[in-house]
Scaffold this motif. Structure first.
Motif, short mmCIF file in Angstrom:
data_model
loop_
_atom_site.label_atom_id
_atom_site.label_comp_id
_atom_site.label_asym_id
_atom_site.label_seq_id
_atom_site.Cartn_x
_atom_site.Cartn_y
_atom_site.Cartn_z
N GLY A 162 -4.15 -38.26 -14.29
CA GLY A 162 -3.63 -37.82 -13.00
C GLY A 162 -2.85 -38.93 -12.32
O GLY A 162 -3.13 -40.11 -12.52
N GLY A 163 -1.85 -38.54 -11.51
CA GLY A 163 -1.11 -39.50 -10.71
C GLY A 163 -1.86 -39.80 -9.42
O GLY A 163 -2.99 -39.35 -9.21
N GLU A 164 -1.21 -40.53 -8.53
CA GLU A 164 -1.86 -40.94 -7.29
C GLU A 164 -2.28 -39.76 -6.43
O GLU A 164 -3.25 -39.84 -5.69
CB GLU A 164 -0.91 -41.85 -6.49
CG GLU A 164 -0.70 -43.22 -7.13
CD GLU A 164 0.25 -44.09 -6.34
OE1 GLU A 164 0.77 -43.60 -5.30
OE2 GLU A 164 0.49 -45.24 -6.75
N THR A 165 -1.54 -38.65 -6.51
CA THR A 165 -1.86 -37.50 -5.65
C THR A 165 -2.44 -36.33 -6.44
O THR A 165 -2.58 -35.23 -5.90
CB THR A 165 -0.60 -37.03 -4.89
OG1 THR A 165 0.48 -36.85 -5.82
CG2 THR A 165 -0.19 -38.05 -3.85
N THR A 166 -2.80 -36.54 -7.69
CA THR A 166 -3.48 -35.51 -8.47
C THR A 166 -4.94 -35.46 -8.05
O THR A 166 -5.58 -36.50 -7.89
CB THR A 166 -3.40 -35.79 -9.98
OG1 THR A 166 -2.04 -35.94 -10.36
CG2 THR A 166 -4.04 -34.67 -10.78
N SER A 167 -5.47 -34.27 -7.87
CA SER A 167 -6.88 -34.16 -7.49
C SER A 167 -7.76 -34.44 -8.70
O SER A 167 -7.39 -34.16 -9.85
CB SER A 167 -7.18 -32.76 -6.95
OG SER A 167 -7.15 -31.80 -7.99
N ALA A 168 -8.94 -34.99 -8.42
CA ALA A 168 -9.91 -35.25 -9.49
C ALA A 168 -10.32 -33.95 -10.16
O ALA A 168 -10.55 -33.91 -11.38
CB ALA A 168 -11.13 -35.96 -8.92
N GLU A 169 -10.35 -32.86 -9.40
CA GLU A 169 -10.72 -31.56 -9.95
C GLU A 169 -9.71 -31.10 -11.00
O GLU A 169 -10.08 -30.56 -12.04
CB GLU A 169 -10.82 -30.53 -8.83
CG GLU A 169 -11.22 -29.14 -9.31
CD GLU A 169 -11.24 -28.12 -8.19
OE1 GLU A 169 -11.80 -27.02 -8.41
OE2 GLU A 169 -10.69 -28.39 -7.11
N THR A 170 -8.43 -31.34 -10.73
CA THR A 170 -7.40 -30.94 -11.68
C THR A 170 -7.55 -31.69 -12.99
O THR A 170 -7.43 -31.10 -14.07
CB THR A 170 -5.99 -31.20 -11.09
OG1 THR A 170 -5.79 -30.36 -9.96
CG2 THR A 170 -4.91 -30.90 -12.12
N VAL A 171 -7.81 -32.99 -12.92
CA VAL A 171 -8.00 -33.78 -14.13
C VAL A 171 -9.19 -33.26 -14.92
O VAL A 171 -9.12 -33.06 -16.14
CB VAL A 171 -8.18 -35.27 -13.80
CG1 VAL A 171 -8.48 -36.08 -15.07
CG2 VAL A 171 -6.93 -35.83 -13.12
N ASP A 172 -10.30 -33.00 -14.22
CA ASP A 172 -11.49 -32.48 -14.89
C ASP A 172 -11.24 -31.13 -15.53
O ASP A 172 -11.69 -30.85 -16.64
CB ASP A 172 -12.65 -32.37 -13.88
CG ASP A 172 -13.19 -33.72 -13.46
OD1 ASP A 172 -12.94 -34.72 -14.16
OD2 ASP A 172 -13.86 -33.78 -12.40
N GLN A 173 -10.51 -30.26 -14.82
CA GLN A 173 -10.21 -28.94 -15.35
C GLN A 173 -9.32 -29.02 -16.59
O GLN A 173 -9.52 -28.28 -17.55
CB GLN A 173 -9.53 -28.08 -14.27
CG GLN A 173 -10.47 -27.63 -13.16
CD GLN A 173 -9.74 -26.89 -12.05
OE1 GLN A 173 -8.53 -27.01 -11.89
NE2 GLN A 173 -10.49 -26.12 -11.27
N ALA A 174 -8.34 -29.91 -16.56
CA ALA A 174 -7.45 -30.07 -17.71
C ALA A 174 -8.23 -30.59 -18.91
O ALA A 174 -8.06 -30.11 -20.04
CB ALA A 174 -6.30 -31.00 -17.36
N LEU A 175 -9.07 -31.59 -18.70
CA LEU A 175 -9.89 -32.13 -19.78
C LEU A 175 -10.77 -31.03 -20.38
O LEU A 175 -10.87 -30.90 -21.61
CB LEU A 175 -10.77 -33.27 -19.27
CG LEU A 175 -10.07 -34.61 -19.03
CD1 LEU A 175 -10.94 -35.51 -18.14
CD2 LEU A 175 -9.77 -35.32 -20.35
N ALA A 176 -11.39 -30.24 -19.51
CA ALA A 176 -12.28 -29.18 -19.98
C ALA A 176 -11.51 -28.11 -20.75
O ALA A 176 -11.95 -27.63 -21.80
CB ALA A 176 -13.01 -28.55 -18.80
#
Length: 321
Positions: A162-176
């Motif tokens: 994720g970039g500086e303004t990417t939410s942690a939730e988005t990163v977790d969802q993408a990984l999952a």
């Protein structure tokens, strides 16, 4: 042996949009179709649909060998030249535009003009920094790196960041999501140019160009050194675990204590990446010599067959990390 994969029922993603259908985008498209998703692909280039469907047909036998989801079908593919039309109903958007920041931003503007606010946008960018890419977006929190390795329908690795303004939730969802469809995603914790795997490759490329240019070894011998040497081990355990295995009972600690001084000396003697393009003809000539007498298309087919066998062997050995 062909196996039927489990459906992707655990994921909330149902509809996928693929934006950009070059080699990477086409491979992603085939992979998503094989996992049972409905895919809408968009590319404004002339002849893009015909080329995409031909590539999907070419990739399908390998995907069948890997194993198709119960509802997998090439008929689940819709093509449009309109990016907004492609992303309108998508839950997940895999963007594969050119590696040029302004072009990428223009594509994202079209995506955001029609995409659902909660849809995740993953870029296949191999080098651009996500923080730069997401500047100016209306919903930058849903922008994430989803960088595959070519070809994505065969190679499981996906780098997620994720970039500086990417939410942690988005990163977790993408990984999952990537993990649920059979990929091997890794989380990159900090932005660096080229991400992780490409930087590791570049370190090797630098030295192999140096060794050939300096007359230490030929192109063919460098390829042999890797493909019949450490490359065999790397495909199974990775470089860190192979170092650990080399140390016996004491593991990596013993190896680094024993070889560390020598390795420091070797590192000081490594070459630099060529500053001019003079090296390119030398490398190209070496590759031509190595391929003399070989059918390159058949060589690639054989590579893919062996890759499928290796992947099947690795998947059958869960004790291998």
């Amino acid at each position: 042996m062909t196996e039927t994969m489990n459906n992707t029922a655990n994921t909330t993603v149902r509809n996928i949009a693929v934006v950009g259908t070059g080699v990477i985008g086409a491979s992603w498209t085939a992979d998503f179709l094989a996992r049972g998703f409905t895919v809408v692909a968009a590319d404004p280039a002339d002849g893009a649909e015909e080329r995409l469907r031909r590539w999907v047909d070419d990739f399908w036998p390998a995907l069948t060998t890997i194993g198709l989801a119960e509802n997998a079908s090439k008929e689940n593919l819709t093509f449009t030249s309109s990016i907004p039309d492609a992303v309108r109903d998508a839950d997940f958007i895999q963007e594969n535009g050119p590696e040029r920041l302004e072009v990428k931003k223009a594509i994202l503007e079209q995506i955001e003009s029609a995409a659902q606010p909660e849809a995740i946008i993953a870029t296949s960018s191999s080098g651009l920094l996500i923080t730069e890419v997401q500047k100016g977006m209306r919903h930058p929190e849903r922008m994430v790196l989803g960088h595959p390795f070519n070809p994505p329908h065969l190679i499981p690795l996906v780098e997620v960041l994720g970039g500086e303004t990417t939410s942690a939730e988005t990163v977790d969802q993408a990984l999952a999501f990537y993990a649920e469809i059979g990929k091997k995603p890794i989380r990159i914790n900090r932005e660096v140019p080229g991400h992780v795997a490409n930087r590791l490759q570049t370190a090797l490329w630098t030295e192999m160009f140096h060794l050939v240019s300096a007359g230490v070894a030929s192109v063919e011998d460098i390829d042999t050194a890797i493909s019949y040497g450490p490359g065999l081990r790397w495909a199974l355990l990775g470089p860190f675990l192979n170092l650990h295995a080399s140390g016996g009972d004491a593991g990596i600690t013993h190896v680094l204590e024993h070889l560390g001084p020598a390795m420091r000396g070797w590192s000081k003697d490594l070459g630099d990446y060529p500053e001019t393009e003079d090296y390119i003809p030398v490398m190209a000539e070496g590759v031509e010599q190595e391929l003399d007498g070989f059918d390159w298309a058949e060589t690639l087919n054989q590579r893919d067959e062996l890759l499928l066998q290796l992947l099947a062997a690795k998947n059958g050995k869960p004790q291998i990390p």
